[in-house]
Motif scaffolding. Sequence first.
Motif, PDB file in Angstrom:
ATOM      1  N   MET A   1       0.841  -1.199   0.000  1.00 43.62           N
ATOM      2  CA  MET A   1       0.000   0.000   0.000  1.00 43.62           C
ATOM      3  C   MET A   1       0.879   1.254   0.000  1.00 43.62           C
ATOM      4  O   MET A   1       1.844   1.341   0.743  1.00 43.62           O
ATOM      5  N   LYS A   2       0.508   2.212  -0.836  1.00 46.22           N
ATOM      6  CA  LYS A   2       1.160   3.518  -0.840  1.00 46.22           C
ATOM      7  C   LYS A   2       0.250   4.514  -0.122  1.00 46.22           C
ATOM      8  O   LYS A   2      -0.952   4.563  -0.377  1.00 46.22           O
ATOM      9  N   ILE A   3       0.820   5.301   0.767  1.00 46.88           N
ATOM     10  CA  ILE A   3       0.041   6.330   1.453  1.00 46.88           C
ATOM     11  C   ILE A   3       0.738   7.673   1.246  1.00 46.88           C
ATOM     12  O   ILE A   3       1.945   7.810   1.497  1.00 46.88           O
ATOM     13  N   ILE A   4      -0.018   8.628   0.727  1.00 43.73           N
ATOM     14  CA  ILE A   4       0.498   9.955   0.396  1.00 43.73           C
ATOM     15  C   ILE A   4      -0.024  10.946   1.427  1.00 43.73           C
ATOM     16  O   ILE A   4      -1.238  11.077   1.601  1.00 43.73           O
ATOM     17  N   PHE A   5       0.859  11.633   2.092  1.00 43.10           N
ATOM     18  CA  PHE A   5       0.457  12.633   3.082  1.00 43.10           C
ATOM     19  C   PHE A   5       0.487  14.016   2.436  1.00 43.10           C
ATOM     20  O   PHE A   5       1.530  14.464   1.953  1.00 43.10           O
ATOM     21  N   ARG A   6      -0.690  14.674   2.453  1.00 45.77           N
ATOM     22  CA  ARG A   6      -0.828  15.991   1.826  1.00 45.77           C
ATOM     23  C   ARG A   6      -0.505  17.080   2.860  1.00 45.77           C
ATOM     24  O   ARG A   6      -1.318  17.432   3.712  1.00 45.77           O
ATOM     25  N   PHE A   7       0.718  17.592   2.785  1.00 40.90           N
ATOM     26  CA  PHE A   7       1.140  18.652   3.700  1.00 40.90           C
ATOM     27  C   PHE A   7       0.648  20.015   3.213  1.00 40.90           C
ATOM     28  O   PHE A   7       0.565  20.273   2.013  1.00 40.90           O
ATOM     29  N   HIS A   8       0.321  20.883   4.156  1.00 44.10           N
ATOM     30  CA  HIS A   8       0.101  22.299   3.876  1.00 44.10           C
ATOM     31  C   HIS A   8       0.479  23.067   5.130  1.00 44.10           C
ATOM     32  O   HIS A   8       0.887  22.477   6.143  1.00 44.10           O
ATOM     33  N   LYS A   9       0.349  24.378   5.099  1.00 43.20           N
ATOM     34  CA  LYS A   9       0.922  25.202   6.165  1.00 43.20           C
ATOM     35  C   LYS A   9       0.234  25.031   7.513  1.00 43.20           C
ATOM     36  O   LYS A   9       0.778  25.431   8.536  1.00 43.20           O
ATOM     37  N   HIS A  10      -0.958  24.422   7.549  1.00 43.16           N
ATOM     38  CA  HIS A  10      -1.684  24.300   8.806  1.00 43.16           C
ATOM     39  C   HIS A  10      -1.611  22.908   9.434  1.00 43.16           C
ATOM     40  O   HIS A  10      -2.172  22.709  10.508  1.00 43.16           O
ATOM     41  N   ASN A  11      -0.989  21.920   8.791  1.00 42.16           N
ATOM     42  CA  ASN A  11      -1.168  20.553   9.310  1.00 42.16           C
ATOM     43  C   ASN A  11       0.116  19.793   9.624  1.00 42.16           C
ATOM     44  O   ASN A  11       0.059  18.598   9.939  1.00 42.16           O
ATOM     45  N   ARG A  12       1.249  20.440   9.564  1.00 40.42           N
ATOM     46  CA  ARG A  12       2.511  19.730   9.796  1.00 40.42           C
ATOM     47  C   ARG A  12       2.529  19.020  11.146  1.00 40.42           C
ATOM     48  O   ARG A  12       2.952  17.859  11.245  1.00 40.42           O
ATOM     49  N   TYR A  13       2.065  19.703  12.198  1.00 41.59           N
ATOM     50  CA  TYR A  13       2.102  19.120  13.533  1.00 41.59           C
ATOM     51  C   TYR A  13       1.077  18.000  13.708  1.00 41.59           C
ATOM     52  O   TYR A  13       1.164  17.229  14.672  1.00 41.59           O
ATOM     53  N   SER A  14       0.108  17.892  12.817  1.00 45.33           N
ATOM     54  CA  SER A  14      -0.844  16.786  12.864  1.00 45.33           C
ATOM     55  C   SER A  14      -0.323  15.562  12.124  1.00 45.33           C
ATOM     56  O   SER A  14      -0.550  14.425  12.551  1.00 45.33           O
ATOM     57  N   LEU A  15       0.361  15.789  11.000  1.00 43.88           N
ATOM     58  CA  LEU A  15       0.784  14.667  10.155  1.00 43.88           C
ATOM     59  C   LEU A  15       2.051  13.979  10.649  1.00 43.88           C
ATOM     60  O   LEU A  15       2.165  12.752  10.565  1.00 43.88           O
ATOM     61  N   ILE A  16       3.002  14.743  11.161  1.00 50.44           N
ATOM     62  CA  ILE A  16       4.281  14.137  11.534  1.00 50.44           C
ATOM     63  C   ILE A  16       4.123  13.028  12.576  1.00 50.44           C
ATOM     64  O   ILE A  16       4.745  11.959  12.446  1.00 50.44           O
ATOM     65  N   PRO A  17       3.302  13.193  13.640  1.00 51.85           N
ATOM     66  CA  PRO A  17       3.144  12.070  14.576  1.00 51.85           C
ATOM     67  C   PRO A  17       2.555  10.812  13.934  1.00 51.85           C
ATOM     68  O   PRO A  17       2.907   9.691  14.337  1.00 51.85           O
ATOM     69  N   ILE A  40       0.618  15.057  -5.866  1.00 49.26           N
ATOM     70  CA  ILE A  40      -0.161  13.835  -5.620  1.00 49.26           C
ATOM     71  C   ILE A  40      -0.361  13.089  -6.926  1.00 49.26           C
ATOM     72  O   ILE A  40      -0.143  11.870  -7.018  1.00 49.26           O
ATOM     73  N   MET A  41      -0.768  13.803  -7.959  1.00 50.14           N
ATOM     74  CA  MET A  41      -1.121  13.151  -9.221  1.00 50.14           C
ATOM     75  C   MET A  41       0.088  12.663  -9.997  1.00 50.14           C
ATOM     76  O   MET A  41      -0.051  11.949 -10.984  1.00 50.14           O
ATOM     77  N   ASN A  42       1.289  13.027  -9.536  1.00 48.80           N
ATOM     78  CA  ASN A  42       2.506  12.434 -10.107  1.00 48.80           C
ATOM     79  C   ASN A  42       2.717  11.007  -9.618  1.00 48.80           C
ATOM     80  O   ASN A  42       3.581  10.292 -10.140  1.00 48.80           O
ATOM     81  N   ILE A  43       1.939  10.620  -8.584  1.00 43.24           N
ATOM     82  CA  ILE A  43       2.009   9.260  -8.044  1.00 43.24           C
ATOM     83  C   ILE A  43       0.725   8.545  -8.462  1.00 43.24           C
ATOM     84  O   ILE A  43      -0.365   8.911  -8.044  1.00 43.24           O
ATOM     85  N   SER A  44       0.850   7.540  -9.271  1.00 43.81           N
ATOM     86  CA  SER A  44      -0.331   6.885  -9.846  1.00 43.81           C
ATOM     87  C   SER A  44      -1.057   6.052  -8.806  1.00 43.81           C
ATOM     88  O   SER A  44      -0.434   5.394  -7.963  1.00 43.81           O
ATOM     89  N   PRO A  45      -2.403   6.048  -8.862  1.00 41.40           N
ATOM     90  CA  PRO A  45      -3.151   5.125  -8.011  1.00 41.40           C
ATOM     91  C   PRO A  45      -2.941   3.691  -8.509  1.00 41.40           C
ATOM     92  O   PRO A  45      -2.523   3.502  -9.659  1.00 41.40           O
ATOM     93  N   PRO A  46      -3.175   2.677  -7.672  1.00 45.35           N
ATOM     94  CA  PRO A  46      -3.834   2.790  -6.362  1.00 45.35           C
ATOM     95  C   PRO A  46      -2.923   3.382  -5.288  1.00 45.35           C
ATOM     96  O   PRO A  46      -1.764   2.996  -5.167  1.00 45.35           O
ATOM     97  N   ALA A  47      -3.474   4.302  -4.536  1.00 35.99           N
ATOM     98  CA  ALA A  47      -2.765   4.936  -3.424  1.00 35.99           C
ATOM     99  C   ALA A  47      -3.794   5.584  -2.514  1.00 35.99           C
ATOM    100  O   ALA A  47      -4.885   5.957  -2.953  1.00 35.99           O
TER     101      ALA A  47
END
Length: 383
Positions: A1-17, A40-47
Amino acid sequence: MKIIFRFHKHNRYSLIPLIAAIHDKFPSIEMAFVGSLNEIMNISPPAVVAYSFMSFDVDWVSQEVNILKKKGYALIAGGPHATAKPEDVIRMGFDHVFKGDGEENILLFLKGERSTVFDGLVKRINIDEYPPFCSDLDLFMPIEITRGCPFGCAYCEVSLIGGKKPRHRSVESIVHHCKSGINKSRYIARFITPNAFGYGSDGMKVNVEAIDNLLYNLKKVGMKEIYFGSFPSDVRPEFVTDEVLKTIKKYVNNRYIILGAQSGSDRVLRLIKRFHTVEHVVRSAEIVLNNGFVPRVDIIFGFPFENEDDLAKTFDLIKKLVKMGCKIHAHTFMPLPGTELESSGHAVLPEWVRRELSRFAQEGNLDGYWEKQLFLSKYLSEL
């Protein structure tokens, strides 16, 4: 399984843990960290694409979700908005939603469990069992030393997301992970906590011994700089004592102590369930100043029930604090989903209040994002 984490300026402290938990327990899982829809779309599904977002991010997240669903990606979401409004997030197009604590449930998901809503509010984790950041992948952030708050202020999401029973990361765990940071030349310690001076206690009083033990051991293992009681580890005014200030002064590098006053009106403080008084604010500022620190005092404007008398009292407090040598950090009330004041309407600031805030800012005594938050307050009220 591939899992892609979508970072933006408000969520870094939520995603890193979450990333740290996955890397710690399932190091073979393929993960990607991206900062845009195109990446994201540079990584082909399934993901699987993982989002964590706040309520004022809903519009742009919805746009990305609509595109990604058509491309065949699986979509999961957590964070403040998903915790407060899980059904709304499912209607946005997400396949699975994670409420509250996400570390254990993201691992269950990766093991194959497929609940529509993973509930991390009912079953809380022991935060010692999960790393606060991922040094192997050079993903660092301030260490969350306490999750949860017993006070449940009417405007705040912390007690919803983290629970009303504070859970403290042990000194042993904090020191262990700081050592891993030191091995990567990370010599600065910062912390995430709803109330720094509540560390190691039941959340209702100061535990000076626990605080001293934490800071002493961080210095002992080689931390060169420690920031405690400064953002993002603010302090409740009634927890400020001469003893705790003298204790932290032996170890910390911060010049400022962040005090959450929120209003200069005792009537407003009662209505927002702060459980402290204006006198606590003044007294805490005096103690902070007497110990060589500068108080940065948080004040929130625009509560729907705030009247002219309340505002006048708040500016009286501000003038007093500024004269003492404090700095003011101004906020505008936002009706955050999941809070007691969610449906109370958006903030409205009289023109004279805006002028006064601008004047204090021009004089160098006040800062903050109160103008931007005025717009966000209206946006949230219309969600």
